[in-house]
Structures are given as C-alpha cells and as structure tokens.
Scaffold this motif. Structure first.
Motif, short mmCIF file in Angstrom:
data_model
loop_
_atom_site.label_atom_id
_atom_site.label_comp_id
_atom_site.label_asym_id
_atom_site.label_seq_id
_atom_site.Cartn_x
_atom_site.Cartn_y
_atom_site.Cartn_z
N ASN A 1 0.34 -1.22 0.16
CA ASN A 1 -0.21 -0.16 0.07
C ASN A 1 1.21 1.63 -0.26
O ASN A 1 0.85 1.57 0.93
CB ASN A 1 -0.46 0.12 1.53
CG ASN A 1 -2.62 1.14 1.00
OD1 ASN A 1 -2.63 1.92 0.06
ND2 ASN A 1 -3.19 1.20 1.40
N ASP B 1 -4.99 -2.09 5.27
CA ASP B 1 -4.86 -1.76 5.73
C ASP B 1 -3.89 -1.36 7.03
O ASP B 1 -3.96 -2.28 8.13
CB ASP B 1 -6.01 -1.63 6.92
CG ASP B 1 -6.98 -0.90 7.73
OD1 ASP B 1 -5.81 0.16 7.80
OD2 ASP B 1 -7.74 -1.25 8.51
N ARG C 1 -2.68 -8.76 9.51
CA ARG C 1 -3.15 -7.48 8.56
C ARG C 1 -3.09 -7.97 7.30
O ARG C 1 -3.98 -7.55 6.44
CB ARG C 1 -2.30 -6.10 8.87
CG ARG C 1 -2.80 -5.33 9.97
CD ARG C 1 -1.75 -3.93 10.22
NE ARG C 1 -1.87 -3.42 11.33
CZ ARG C 1 -2.90 -2.82 11.85
NH1 ARG C 1 -3.95 -2.58 11.11
NH2 ARG C 1 -3.19 -1.81 13.36
#
Length: 332
Positions: free
Chosen positions: A78, A100, A126
C-alpha cells in the motif's frame, strides 16, 4: 526487507490452506531467495529503478502482469506505486485489495502527548486480512515455517571444525534509536565468547558495519564476521541452521523467524505493540527498554524519531540481562 520477510509465514498458510492456488509475488529481484521452498509461489521481478520506473514504467509492468492471467491482487504494501497499479488493474475490473496499515491507531500509539498504549493488530494478521477480503481466509495459528536449507560449501568452511551452539548476532538497525549500543553488545559478545560453548556468527551490511564486526572477529576467538563473505541465498541458509538469533527490531529478526529459529529481539524507541513482533516467537523472547523511565516509548513505528533525552533508552537493558535471556531461551 523485514516487511517482505513477514509475508513468508502468511504465504505459507495461504498455499497450505487453499490447495491449488498459484501465487505470484511482485517484488525486487534481491528478495527472491526469501521465497525459495514455498510451493506454488513464483516471483516476478519489479525493476523500479529502470524498466518499471515512473508512471510509464508502471504501465509497462501492468501490461506484463496481465499476461499472467491474474485473478486477484493482494497489495501487502500500500504505497504510491501499488496505488498506481491499482488504478491500472481497475481497467480490467480485477479485484485489488490493499492492506489497512492502521495508521490512525499507530499515530495514537506513538503520540508524545495523547498516547493510547495498547497492542495493535500484528502486521502478519493485517496481511492475512487482505486475503480474507479476497475470499481466502487464513488461520495463522497453523503455519508450516520454512525448513532448513542446505549449507553451501563456502558456509561450511567459514564455520568448519566446531560443534558449538550457533548464535547469530545482528547488532545493527536502520535507525540509531532501535540499535543496542555497540559497547554494550561487545560486552555480550565477550561474555558469550568466554564460555567456549558458542559459535558467534555476526550479521550486518556495508563497509562501516563490516569494519566494526571485523574488530570483534579478530578480538574474540569464537566470532565469525559474515559481512561480505556470502551471497544472500547462502546467508539465508546459514540463518536457517542457527540455534538462536539475537537481533534488534529489524530485518534479521524476521529472517530468522521465517525458519522458526528462536529469536531474542532487543527494543529501543519502538515497541512490539506496533505489530512488528517476529512471527511465532514467544512473547518473552524480547527485552524492552524501560518505559517507566522513558514513557514516550514507542516514539515512532519505525524508530526514526528519537526525542530529546531518549538517545540512550537501550542502555536501560543491561548486557547481563541479554546474556541471561540468551541462556534462558537456549535452555528451553
């Protein structure tokens, strides 16, 4: 490298719990050896410095990846590059789920004035949550870690002729705030060396670290400095044969944990509550700096923020405590 190493137990769970799945890992070429031994896992090399640099390079990368007939994408990083790739994959309506990172929670955990000091979800969980959202739930309580890898001839020569207990020592970290002071670590090395029971294998990288570890290699009879002596795949194989790794909150702790090697981790201005504790390690396989004396710990997630007066937080961990913890873990 630590982030990449933390994906290994999660991918191991994925391929074991969802038989027949084919995984392509998009990462830098240097990290490819981390994934050796994982069935149905291949590595596609991202050349972010040249061929895949910038928006055009990422478009080229996307076109290359399309030929692999990918059904879904798990973005475990990410970052800006993966966000751009997400836009490209949307053109084909390919499911694309991003991790996230819990930024708000981590901001609260590291806040100097309004700290919320509580354990956060682990990075491994995660990662697993990304796969769950893609319809591939994982049980991280049931993970087969990587087996020992065959030692290269060059590695055997470095540690030949001894039957001592192999302890890896990785005294460096990316930031000073999470690195045990070298003068104290030298006392640990001295104490371990004097027992005659241990072969101490020193890990690091770069000329500056090599020079420091060379000094220990010459000073202590049972020390071997590995910096610059082995290619990365052979270094990983050697790590897989350790009886114990001593590391900071850094990549080497995660490399050892991939193989289930007991790992003693030392923590400075960071803290396990941020979610980066090495996978599968017992909760007591860590020594933490004194939060009663330094209540702002953790001062940051990655150790890059060291407030005034916090330079010496790790001096609250005595060398004698490190040696005692090493012997405690080995005696288990």
């Amino acid at each position: 490298m630590g982030d990449v190493a933390m994906t290994i137990p999660v991918l191991s769970a994925l391929i074991a719990q969802h038989p027949g799945i084919q995984v392509t890992v998009l990462t830098r070429a240097f990290f490819k050896p981390l994934f050796y031994g994982l069935d149905n896992v291949s590595v596609y090399e991202a050349d972010v410095k040249n061929a895949h640099k910038g928006l055009w390079g990422l478009w080229k990368l996307y076109k290359e990846l399309k030929t692999l007939n990918i059904d879904m994408v798990a973005d475990l990083h990410n970052v800006l590059r993966s966000k751009v790739l997400k836009l490209y994959f949307k053109l084909e309506s390919i499911p694309f789920v991003q991790i996230d990172k819990g930024r708000a929670e981590k901001k609260a955990l590291t806040s100097p004035s309004s700290k919320v000091f509580k354990p956060l979800k682990s990075t491994h969980q995660r990662y697993a949550d990304v796969f769950k959202e893609l319809g591939l739930p994982l049980d991280l309580n049931s993970v087969a870690l990587l087996p020992k890898r065959p030692l290269a001839t060059s590695s055997k020569k470095l540690v030949a002729g001894n039957d001592r207990i192999w302890i890896g020592i990785a005294p460096f970290a990316a930031f000073q705030g999470k690195m045990y002071p070298l003068d104290l670590m030298e006392k640990v090395v001295d104490a371990l060396n004097c027992t005659g029971k241990y072969q101490l294998l020193l890990f690091g990288g770069g000329e500056k670290e090599k020079k420091k570890l060379d000094a220990w290699d010459h000073k202590f009879h049972h020390c071997v400095n590995l910096v610059g002596k082995l290619p990365f795949p052979e270094e990983l194989a050697l790590i897989s044969h350790l009886q114990l790794m001593v590391a900071m909150d850094s990549g080497n702790a995660h490399l050892a944990s991939m193989f289930g090697v007991p790992t003693l981790s030392l923590w400075g201005v960071t803290h396990p509550y941020a979610g980066f504790y090495p996978f599968g390690q017992e909760v007591n396989n860590a020594l933490l700096s004194n939060r009663d004396k330094y209540p702002m710990i953790p001062t940051s997630v990655y150790g890059n923020k060291c407030p005034d007066g916090y330079k010496n937080v790790m001096r609250s961990i005595a060398p004698e405590a490190v040696v005692a913890k090493i012997e405690e873990i080995l005696n288990k």
